[in-house]
Design a protein around this motif. Sequence first.
Motif, PDB file in Angstrom:
ATOM      1  N   ASN A 128     115.934 -47.010 131.220  1.00 41.82           N
ATOM      2  CA  ASN A 128     114.543 -47.435 131.280  1.00 41.82           C
ATOM      3  C   ASN A 128     113.844 -47.024 129.990  1.00 41.82           C
ATOM      4  N   LYS A 129     113.479 -48.005 129.176  1.00 42.65           N
ATOM      5  CA  LYS A 129     112.879 -47.711 127.873  1.00 42.65           C
ATOM      6  C   LYS A 129     111.530 -47.003 128.009  1.00 42.65           C
ATOM      7  N   GLU A 130     110.747 -47.386 129.022  1.00 43.15           N
ATOM      8  CA  GLU A 130     109.438 -46.753 129.197  1.00 43.15           C
ATOM      9  C   GLU A 130     109.572 -45.263 129.477  1.00 43.15           C
ATOM     10  N   LYS A 152     118.928 -34.929 131.378  1.00 39.86           N
ATOM     11  CA  LYS A 152     118.349 -33.652 131.833  1.00 39.86           C
ATOM     12  C   LYS A 152     116.852 -33.572 131.505  1.00 39.86           C
ATOM     13  N   LYS A 153     116.467 -34.153 130.365  1.00 32.76           N
ATOM     14  CA  LYS A 153     115.069 -34.094 129.943  1.00 32.76           C
ATOM     15  C   LYS A 153     114.158 -34.946 130.827  1.00 32.76           C
ATOM     16  N   VAL A 154     114.692 -36.060 131.329  1.00 29.74           N
ATOM     17  CA  VAL A 154     113.837 -36.975 132.115  1.00 29.74           C
ATOM     18  C   VAL A 154     114.035 -36.805 133.616  1.00 29.74           C
ATOM     19  N   ASN A 155     114.925 -35.927 134.006  1.00 29.79           N
ATOM     20  CA  ASN A 155     115.190 -35.724 135.432  1.00 29.79           C
ATOM     21  C   ASN A 155     113.997 -35.042 136.111  1.00 29.79           C
ATOM     22  N   THR A 156     113.565 -35.594 137.237  1.00 31.07           N
ATOM     23  CA  THR A 156     112.465 -35.013 138.012  1.00 31.07           C
ATOM     24  C   THR A 156     112.853 -35.037 139.481  1.00 31.07           C
ATOM     25  N   PRO A 157     112.111 -34.352 140.338  1.00 29.81           N
ATOM     26  CA  PRO A 157     112.417 -34.391 141.772  1.00 29.81           C
ATOM     27  C   PRO A 157     112.366 -35.800 142.361  1.00 29.81           C
ATOM     28  N   GLU A 192     114.163 -49.419 141.581  1.00 26.70           N
ATOM     29  CA  GLU A 192     113.043 -48.791 142.277  1.00 26.70           C
ATOM     30  C   GLU A 192     112.460 -47.596 141.521  1.00 26.70           C
ATOM     31  N   GLY A 193     112.942 -47.351 140.312  1.00 31.14           N
ATOM     32  CA  GLY A 193     112.417 -46.253 139.521  1.00 31.14           C
ATOM     33  C   GLY A 193     112.853 -44.887 140.000  1.00 31.14           C
ATOM     34  N   LYS A 194     113.955 -44.841 140.737  1.00 28.06           N
ATOM     35  CA  LYS A 194     114.468 -43.568 141.239  1.00 28.06           C
ATOM     36  C   LYS A 194     115.577 -43.022 140.352  1.00 28.06           C
ATOM     37  N   ALA A 195     115.893 -43.739 139.287  1.00 27.44           N
ATOM     38  CA  ALA A 195     116.867 -43.281 138.292  1.00 27.44           C
ATOM     39  C   ALA A 195     116.459 -43.842 136.945  1.00 27.44           C
ATOM     40  N   ALA A 196     116.658 -43.057 135.895  1.00 22.20           N
ATOM     41  CA  ALA A 196     116.252 -43.469 134.547  1.00 22.20           C
ATOM     42  C   ALA A 196     117.375 -44.123 133.773  1.00 22.20           C
ATOM     43  N   MET A 197     118.627 -43.781 134.093  1.00 22.99           N
ATOM     44  CA  MET A 197     119.780 -44.319 133.368  1.00 22.99           C
ATOM     45  C   MET A 197     120.905 -44.616 134.347  1.00 22.99           C
ATOM     46  N   TRP A 198     121.846 -45.410 133.857  1.00 23.45           N
ATOM     47  CA  TRP A 198     123.003 -45.773 134.677  1.00 23.45           C
ATOM     48  C   TRP A 198     124.085 -46.287 133.745  1.00 23.45           C
ATOM     49  N   ALA A 199     125.281 -45.745 133.827  1.00 27.64           N
ATOM     50  CA  ALA A 199     126.427 -46.230 133.047  1.00 27.64           C
ATOM     51  C   ALA A 199     127.367 -46.925 134.010  1.00 27.64           C
TER      52      ALA A 199
END
Length: 454
Positions: free
Chosen positions: A165-167, A190-195, A273-280
């Motif tokens: 997610n670029k945003e 790790k930097k963008v991980n949130t609850p 749904e915006g529940k994850a920032a990245m995916w490989a």
Amino acid sequence: MLANKRMLALGTGAVAVALTVTACSSGAVQAGGGSTGGDGGTVTLKVATVNNGQMKDMEKLKTEYEAANPGVKVNFQVMEEGDLRAAVTADVASGAGQYDIVTIGAYETPQWGANGWLVDLTPALQSDASYDVNDLLPPVRDVNTYDGKLFAVPFYGESSILMYNKEVMDKAGITIPQNPTWQQVADAAKKVNTPDMAGICMRGKPGWGDLFAPLTTVVQTFGGNWYDSNWKATVDTPEWKEAVGFYKKLLDDSGEKDPVSYSFNECLTALKEGKAAMWADASVAASMLEAADSPVKGKMGYAHMPVDKTKESGWLWSWNLAIPTSTKQKDAAIKFVKWATSKDYIKLVGNKIGWSNVPPGSRTSTYSIPEYKDAAKAYAPITLDVMSSVNPKQPGVNPQPWVGIQYVSIPEFQDVGNQCAQLVADYLANRGTIDDALSKCQSIAQAAGDKHKK
């Protein structure tokens, strides 16, 4: 006798699965997959396919085919990936004839073609100039060919890429390079991980086509592999331990909760749904993320699959349509397969459902269609680039005695991969240790490797 011969071509575990599923499906087999009904000779084709967006689009569009072919009814049985493989293996291996058309992967096609389980499609395709068999992308056409014969045709082809997610990344001041390393991805996650949002979503669901699809590529780029050139299993090694340990740490630090319940569809939903920032994962997912109804359309960035010791670590895969030799509706099945993998079908999907939904990686001509080029500009170039860059003959650091990236091209691998995936999933879920998982997997893999030593 035919069933016995077919079963002998499978690994021990696959035989058990085939026998079990065949027994459980006896009622359906008796009912028949392809049949001539009593309503004026209606032909019913039964299609077994995997539960993903591209295949469900085909099911939606079957009415177009039925309208153009009066007297033909097409019934779909859509299953999760593991269930599909078990059911189709059971049916094709036993010759039960439950399905007229099956969705199989690049792993199965050459083996099943060699066994005589699939109809050779070459004469029917080459004799039809409008089908243009030479337009099929060479990488995916090749993986469906055995002894010069095409035993399945690609519905779509894919490699694997990193989607982000670029945003989210821009807000965190993070730039994802086009050719990232796994450590760079782990740091960003790790930097963008949130609850409320995982830094990254990765497959953890047990299954050789689930967890081990991405994990095998991680192992390979970390310097490991399933076997050496002499078919000696190399699972219980430092390279495997480093790769699997890295995968768990990535999930523990930044992954989704309960990763062993996540595979392709679950991660796709999480990203939407915006529940994850990245995916490989599979490059085909990009078309779904950029679909008109996707909440993240236009917000995604795409990069090559992360690496460690290799230049590339993407896989090469295709979901293909094949016809079991046990079908009683061979001609009708061939006609439908040709329609579903034709240039006209590509245009039908674009016009009826949306150009971003077009099955990618199957035909060269697709990438020249102006509407598709515009709709898929975010991901089509990188998909072709990665598919052209990977090396299925040697995807890892060391040579291997088979052709394939995220799988080993032997009949026993389906069983080996499933057993080992369960062991690793237990480790990911803190139900076992990495040493125990790799030690047991080593023994399982070696038993299969011994059968292929010269």
